[in-house]
Design an enzyme around this catalytic site. Structure first.
Site, PDB file in Angstrom:
ATOM      1  N   ILE A 197      44.124 -63.255   9.281  1.00 37.84           N
ATOM      2  CA  ILE A 197      45.046 -64.191   8.665  1.00 37.84           C
ATOM      3  C   ILE A 197      44.612 -64.299   7.212  1.00 37.84           C
ATOM      4  O   ILE A 197      43.416 -64.444   6.929  1.00 37.84           O
ATOM      5  CB  ILE A 197      45.092 -65.562   9.376  1.00 37.84           C
ATOM      6  N   ALA A 198      45.569 -64.162   6.312  1.00 36.39           N
ATOM      7  CA  ALA A 198      45.229 -64.190   4.891  1.00 36.39           C
ATOM      8  C   ALA A 198      46.407 -64.716   4.085  1.00 36.39           C
ATOM      9  O   ALA A 198      47.563 -64.526   4.452  1.00 36.39           O
ATOM     10  CB  ALA A 198      44.851 -62.793   4.407  1.00 36.39           C
ATOM     11  N   VAL A 199      46.068 -65.348   2.975  1.00 32.33           N
ATOM     12  CA  VAL A 199      47.056 -65.850   2.024  1.00 32.33           C
ATOM     13  C   VAL A 199      46.644 -65.354   0.644  1.00 32.33           C
ATOM     14  O   VAL A 199      45.458 -65.379   0.293  1.00 32.33           O
ATOM     15  CB  VAL A 199      47.135 -67.391   2.055  1.00 32.33           C
TER      16      VAL A 199
ATOM     17  N   ARG B 143      45.968 -73.074  -0.564  1.00 31.21           N
ATOM     18  CA  ARG B 143      45.930 -74.537  -0.595  1.00 31.21           C
ATOM     19  C   ARG B 143      47.334 -75.155  -0.645  1.00 31.21           C
ATOM     20  O   ARG B 143      47.538 -76.211  -1.232  1.00 31.21           O
ATOM     21  CB  ARG B 143      45.098 -75.045  -1.759  1.00 31.21           C
TER      22      ARG B 143
ATOM     23  N   GLY C 188      49.288 -74.835   2.422  1.00 27.56           N
ATOM     24  CA  GLY C 188      49.684 -74.933   3.823  1.00 27.56           C
ATOM     25  C   GLY C 188      50.271 -73.664   4.412  1.00 27.56           C
ATOM     26  O   GLY C 188      50.760 -73.673   5.537  1.00 27.56           O
TER      27      GLY C 188
ATOM     28  N   GLY D  42      48.734 -70.828   5.328  1.00 28.78           N
ATOM     29  CA  GLY D  42      47.937 -70.362   6.465  1.00 28.78           C
ATOM     30  C   GLY D  42      48.247 -71.159   7.718  1.00 28.78           C
ATOM     31  O   GLY D  42      48.421 -70.596   8.806  1.00 28.78           O
TER      32      GLY D  42
ATOM     33  N   GLU E 170      37.859 -64.889  16.155  1.00 29.84           N
ATOM     34  CA  GLU E 170      36.487 -65.016  15.664  1.00 29.84           C
ATOM     35  C   GLU E 170      36.561 -65.180  14.164  1.00 29.84           C
ATOM     36  O   GLU E 170      37.460 -64.647  13.509  1.00 29.84           O
ATOM     37  CB  GLU E 170      35.639 -63.812  16.052  1.00 29.84           C
TER      38      GLU E 170
ATOM     39  N   ASN F 155      32.629 -69.228   6.712  1.00 30.98           N
ATOM     40  CA  ASN F 155      33.996 -69.422   6.232  1.00 30.98           C
ATOM     41  C   ASN F 155      34.486 -70.801   6.680  1.00 30.98           C
ATOM     42  O   ASN F 155      35.272 -70.941   7.612  1.00 30.98           O
ATOM     43  CB  ASN F 155      34.919 -68.312   6.734  1.00 30.98           C
TER      44      ASN F 155
ATOM     45  N   TYR G  86      41.541 -73.673  11.567  1.00 26.87           N
ATOM     46  CA  TYR G  86      41.699 -73.454  13.010  1.00 26.87           C
ATOM     47  C   TYR G  86      41.469 -74.744  13.800  1.00 26.87           C
ATOM     48  O   TYR G  86      42.206 -75.047  14.737  1.00 26.87           O
ATOM     49  CB  TYR G  86      40.756 -72.351  13.493  1.00 26.87           C
TER      50      TYR G  86
END
Length: 143
Positions: free
Chosen positions: A69-71, A77, A79, A81, A103, A108, A115
């Site tokens: 998962i990446a932005v 910052r 929202g 993700g 995982e 991080n 999560y």
């Protein structure tokens, strides 16, 4: 902002983000493969500039696993993700996915907080799992 299932054409933009964000980037071929699989759990967030975020995983009902998962750096910052995670989990729950694993690097903290905000729980640790840089992996579950 639109969130939708990833298209094969998104693989290039995702691969470019992988190169900028991760120390162990996936190749365009790997990304394309997940997007095209029936078991792929792949979604993108888009705005007028193109792909600004993505989530890649796999589903084998009743389980699913999130791999990435990446932005984009300039869109963080906001929202995105959280929205990607929410959209993916809600969409895949309709396909029989009841439990989702992931995982995350122990260091991080922002990802772990994301999560946890969605109800994931930390269930175990894989010591020295990651390299470059070395780090533990925290296994999380949402059911």
């Amino acid at each position: 902002m639109e969130i939708r299932r990833a298209h094969p054409d998104d693989a290039t933009a995702i691969a470019e983000m992988e190169e900028r964000i991760f120390n162990d980037p996936w190749t365009k071929k790997d990304i394309f493969s997940y997007i095209c699989q029936d078991t792929g759990m792949c979604f993108t967030a888009l705005d007028e500039s193109g792909v600004v975020g993505y989530i890649i995983g796999r589903k084998i009902p009743p389980e699913g696993e999130i791999y990435r998962i990446a932005v984009r750096e300039d869109k963080r910052r906001r929202g995105i993700g959280y929205r990607l995670l929410s959209y993916a989990l809600k969409t895949e729950s309709g396909s029989g996915v009841e439990t989702v694993f992931l995982e995350v690097r122990a260091k991080n903290l922002s990802a772990r907080a994301l999560y946890k905000s969605y109800g994931f729980k930390e269930v175990s640790v894989r010591r020295n799992y990651y390299q470059n840089p070395a780090d533990d992996a925290i296994i999380m579950i949402n059911n």
